[in-house]
Scaffold this motif. Structure first.
Motif, PDB file in Angstrom:
ATOM      1  N   THR A   2       0.831  -1.205   0.000  1.00 34.25           N
ATOM      2  CA  THR A   2       0.000   0.000   0.000  1.00 34.25           C
ATOM      3  C   THR A   2       0.863   1.252   0.000  1.00 34.25           C
ATOM      4  OG1 THR A   2      -1.786  -1.165   1.130  1.00 34.25           O
ATOM      5  CG2 THR A   2      -1.803   1.252   1.253  1.00 34.25           C
ATOM      6  N   TRP A   3       1.917   1.245   0.831  1.00 35.44           N
ATOM      7  CA  TRP A   3       2.822   2.395   0.881  1.00 35.44           C
ATOM      8  C   TRP A   3       3.488   2.594  -0.470  1.00 35.44           C
ATOM      9  CZ3 TRP A   3       7.839   3.457  -0.126  1.00 35.44           C
ATOM     10  CH2 TRP A   3       8.328   4.694   0.316  1.00 35.44           C
ATOM     11  N   ALA A   4       3.994   1.508  -1.063  1.00 34.61           N
ATOM     12  CA  ALA A   4       4.670   1.605  -2.361  1.00 34.61           C
ATOM     13  C   ALA A   4       3.721   2.132  -3.428  1.00 34.61           C
ATOM     14  CB  ALA A   4       5.233   0.244  -2.764  1.00 34.61           C
ATOM     15  N   ASP A   5       2.505   1.650  -3.428  1.00 32.23           N
ATOM     16  CA  ASP A   5       1.515   2.100  -4.400  1.00 32.23           C
ATOM     17  C   ASP A   5       1.196   3.583  -4.211  1.00 32.23           C
ATOM     18  OD1 ASP A   5      -0.266   1.516  -6.587  1.00 32.23           O
ATOM     19  OD2 ASP A   5      -1.905   1.692  -5.145  1.00 32.23           O
ATOM     20  N   SER A   6       1.065   3.998  -2.963  1.00 30.85           N
ATOM     21  CA  SER A   6       0.741   5.401  -2.661  1.00 30.85           C
ATOM     22  C   SER A   6       1.873   6.363  -2.995  1.00 30.85           C
ATOM     23  CB  SER A   6       0.404   5.565  -1.175  1.00 30.85           C
ATOM     24  OG  SER A   6      -0.731   4.830  -0.846  1.00 30.85           O
ATOM     25  N   HIS A   7       3.112   5.906  -2.890  1.00 28.43           N
ATOM     26  CA  HIS A   7       4.266   6.791  -3.057  1.00 28.43           C
ATOM     27  C   HIS A   7       5.067   6.552  -4.333  1.00 28.43           C
ATOM     28  CE1 HIS A   7       3.283   7.129   1.201  1.00 28.43           C
ATOM     29  NE2 HIS A   7       3.781   8.339   1.097  1.00 28.43           N
ATOM     30  N   HIS A   8       4.608   5.633  -5.157  1.00 32.15           N
ATOM     31  CA  HIS A   8       5.356   5.318  -6.376  1.00 32.15           C
ATOM     32  C   HIS A   8       5.547   6.549  -7.263  1.00 32.15           C
ATOM     33  CE1 HIS A   8       5.852   3.276 -10.427  1.00 32.15           C
ATOM     34  NE2 HIS A   8       6.950   3.007  -9.757  1.00 32.15           N
ATOM     35  N   ARG A   9       4.501   7.321  -7.452  1.00 33.38           N
ATOM     36  CA  ARG A   9       4.601   8.521  -8.284  1.00 33.38           C
ATOM     37  C   ARG A   9       5.655   9.474  -7.734  1.00 33.38           C
ATOM     38  NH1 ARG A   9       3.225  13.603  -8.920  1.00 33.38           N
ATOM     39  NH2 ARG A   9       2.446  14.386 -10.905  1.00 33.38           N
ATOM     40  N   ASP A  10       5.650   9.694  -6.420  1.00 29.31           N
ATOM     41  CA  ASP A  10       6.624  10.601  -5.798  1.00 29.31           C
ATOM     42  C   ASP A  10       8.056  10.110  -6.018  1.00 29.31           C
ATOM     43  OD1 ASP A  10       4.504  12.135  -4.781  1.00 29.31           O
ATOM     44  OD2 ASP A  10       4.415  10.909  -2.961  1.00 29.31           O
ATOM     45  N   ILE A  11       8.248   8.813  -5.943  1.00 33.14           N
ATOM     46  CA  ILE A  11       9.575   8.237  -6.126  1.00 33.14           C
ATOM     47  C   ILE A  11      10.032   8.396  -7.572  1.00 33.14           C
ATOM     48  CG2 ILE A  11      10.870   6.060  -6.095  1.00 33.14           C
ATOM     49  CD1 ILE A  11       9.068   5.303  -3.630  1.00 33.14           C
ATOM     50  N   VAL A  12       9.135   8.149  -8.522  1.00 29.97           N
ATOM     51  CA  VAL A  12       9.475   8.309  -9.939  1.00 29.97           C
ATOM     52  C   VAL A  12       9.832   9.760 -10.235  1.00 29.97           C
ATOM     53  CG1 VAL A  12       8.548   8.206 -12.294  1.00 29.97           C
ATOM     54  CG2 VAL A  12       8.157   6.299 -10.701  1.00 29.97           C
ATOM     55  N   VAL A  13       9.054  10.694  -9.694  1.00 27.95           N
ATOM     56  CA  VAL A  13       9.338  12.116  -9.885  1.00 27.95           C
ATOM     57  C   VAL A  13      10.703  12.470  -9.287  1.00 27.95           C
ATOM     58  CG1 VAL A  13       8.623  14.454  -9.190  1.00 27.95           C
ATOM     59  CG2 VAL A  13       6.924  12.830 -10.072  1.00 27.95           C
ATOM     60  N   ALA A  14      10.995  11.966  -8.101  1.00 27.83           N
ATOM     61  CA  ALA A  14      12.289  12.245  -7.461  1.00 27.83           C
ATOM     62  C   ALA A  14      13.437  11.679  -8.284  1.00 27.83           C
ATOM     63  CB  ALA A  14      12.308  11.665  -6.049  1.00 27.83           C
ATOM     64  N   ARG A  15      13.273  10.494  -8.842  1.00 29.60           N
ATOM     65  CA  ARG A  15      14.315   9.901  -9.684  1.00 29.60           C
ATOM     66  C   ARG A  15      14.574  10.760 -10.921  1.00 29.60           C
ATOM     67  NH1 ARG A  15      12.037   3.739  -9.551  1.00 29.60           N
ATOM     68  NH2 ARG A  15      12.796   3.191  -7.473  1.00 29.60           N
ATOM     69  N   ARG A  16      13.490  11.211 -11.541  1.00 31.61           N
ATOM     70  CA  ARG A  16      13.646  12.052 -12.736  1.00 31.61           C
ATOM     71  C   ARG A  16      14.326  13.370 -12.389  1.00 31.61           C
ATOM     72  NH1 ARG A  16       7.749  10.717 -15.276  1.00 31.61           N
ATOM     73  NH2 ARG A  16       8.317   8.681 -16.085  1.00 31.61           N
ATOM     74  N   ARG A  17      13.925  13.945 -11.266  1.00 30.13           N
ATOM     75  CA  ARG A  17      14.535  15.197 -10.829  1.00 30.13           C
ATOM     76  C   ARG A  17      16.023  14.995 -10.560  1.00 30.13           C
ATOM     77  NH1 ARG A  17      12.252  15.996  -6.039  1.00 30.13           N
ATOM     78  NH2 ARG A  17      10.270  16.448  -7.012  1.00 30.13           N
ATOM     79  N   TYR A  18      16.370  13.904  -9.921  1.00 31.57           N
ATOM     80  CA  TYR A  18      17.758  13.584  -9.631  1.00 31.57           C
ATOM     81  C   TYR A  18      18.557  13.439 -10.922  1.00 31.57           C
ATOM     82  CZ  TYR A  18      21.821  11.055  -7.836  1.00 31.57           C
ATOM     83  OH  TYR A  18      23.106  10.666  -7.533  1.00 31.57           O
ATOM     84  N   ALA A  19      17.998  12.692 -11.898  1.00 26.40           N
ATOM     85  CA  ALA A  19      18.686  12.501 -13.170  1.00 26.40           C
ATOM     86  C   ALA A  19      18.845  13.817 -13.929  1.00 26.40           C
ATOM     87  CB  ALA A  19      17.900  11.504 -14.041  1.00 26.40           C
ATOM     88  N   THR A  20      17.859  14.670 -13.878  1.00 22.46           N
ATOM     89  CA  THR A  20      17.916  15.971 -14.546  1.00 22.46           C
ATOM     90  C   THR A  20      18.960  16.863 -13.873  1.00 22.46           C
ATOM     91  OG1 THR A  20      15.587  15.801 -15.178  1.00 22.46           O
ATOM     92  CG2 THR A  20      16.575  18.004 -15.224  1.00 22.46           C
ATOM     93  N   ASP A  21      18.993  16.873 -12.559  1.00 22.05           N
ATOM     94  CA  ASP A  21      19.929  17.711 -11.809  1.00 22.05           C
ATOM     95  C   ASP A  21      21.377  17.272 -12.023  1.00 22.05           C
ATOM     96  OD1 ASP A  21      17.752  19.076 -10.852  1.00 22.05           O
ATOM     97  OD2 ASP A  21      17.847  18.205  -8.832  1.00 22.05           O
ATOM     98  N   ARG A  22      21.609  16.033 -12.393  1.00 22.42           N
ATOM     99  CA  ARG A  22      22.965  15.499 -12.558  1.00 22.42           C
ATOM    100  C   ARG A  22      23.524  15.759 -13.942  1.00 22.42           C
ATOM    101  NH1 ARG A  22      22.788  15.929  -7.886  1.00 22.42           N
ATOM    102  NH2 ARG A  22      22.696  14.273  -6.377  1.00 22.42           N
ATOM    103  N   LYS A  23      22.692  16.255 -14.859  1.00 17.91           N
ATOM    104  CA  LYS A  23      23.159  16.516 -16.235  1.00 17.91           C
ATOM    105  C   LYS A  23      23.934  17.794 -16.328  1.00 17.91           C
ATOM    106  CE  LYS A  23      19.618  13.884 -18.568  1.00 17.91           C
ATOM    107  NZ  LYS A  23      18.554  13.881 -19.499  1.00 17.91           N
TER     108      LYS A  23
END
Length: 125
Positions: A104-125
């Motif tokens: 349930t936690w993973a399902d509820s927070h999956h979007r937030d985690i994906v957004v954070a990963r994308r932000r991290y990848a963008t910030d590292r470029k």
């Protein structure tokens, strides 16, 4: 590390209980198998269909590990062809509530985690 159980000394291969348990149930397939078995007993091919993208070898290996750790039981019926069924043990059933909370936690927070990963990848470029 050692402990006593019913007067018998148990030597732990892995002294950290959290790491020991999470190494098994935290793999890619164990939670999916336990979730698939939560409604009841299933045969090998039914588990394959339920999970979908797992290989026969990986399903077999993970089932053996879950059986070894006491989460499931394997029952072999001496028929032709042999019939094998898998079901959750009492220990396996006891894990369903905390597992469901994690799902349930993973399902509820999956979007937030994906957004954070994308932000991290963008910030590292």
């Amino acid at each position: 590390m050692t402990a006593m159980s019913d007067g018998e000394e148990i030597v732990f291969d892995q002294p950290c209980p959290i790491r020991d348990v999470l190494d098994r149930i935290g793999n890619q397939w164990s939670l999916l198998i336990l979730e698939a078995l939560s409604p009841g007993t299933l045969r090998f091919n039914a588990l394959m269909r339920e999970i979908g993208d797992i290989s026969r070898q990986m399903l077999s290996r993970t089932l053996k590990q879950l059986e070894q750790d006491g989460f499931i039981t394997r029952t072999l019926y001496p028929e032709v062809p042999p019939r094998v069924e898998y079901t959750l043990t009492e220990l396996g059933h006891s894990f369903l509530a905390p597992m469901q909370q994690l799902i349930t936690w993973a399902d509820s927070h999956h979007r937030d985690i994906v957004v954070a990963r994308r932000r991290y990848a963008t910030d590292r470029k």
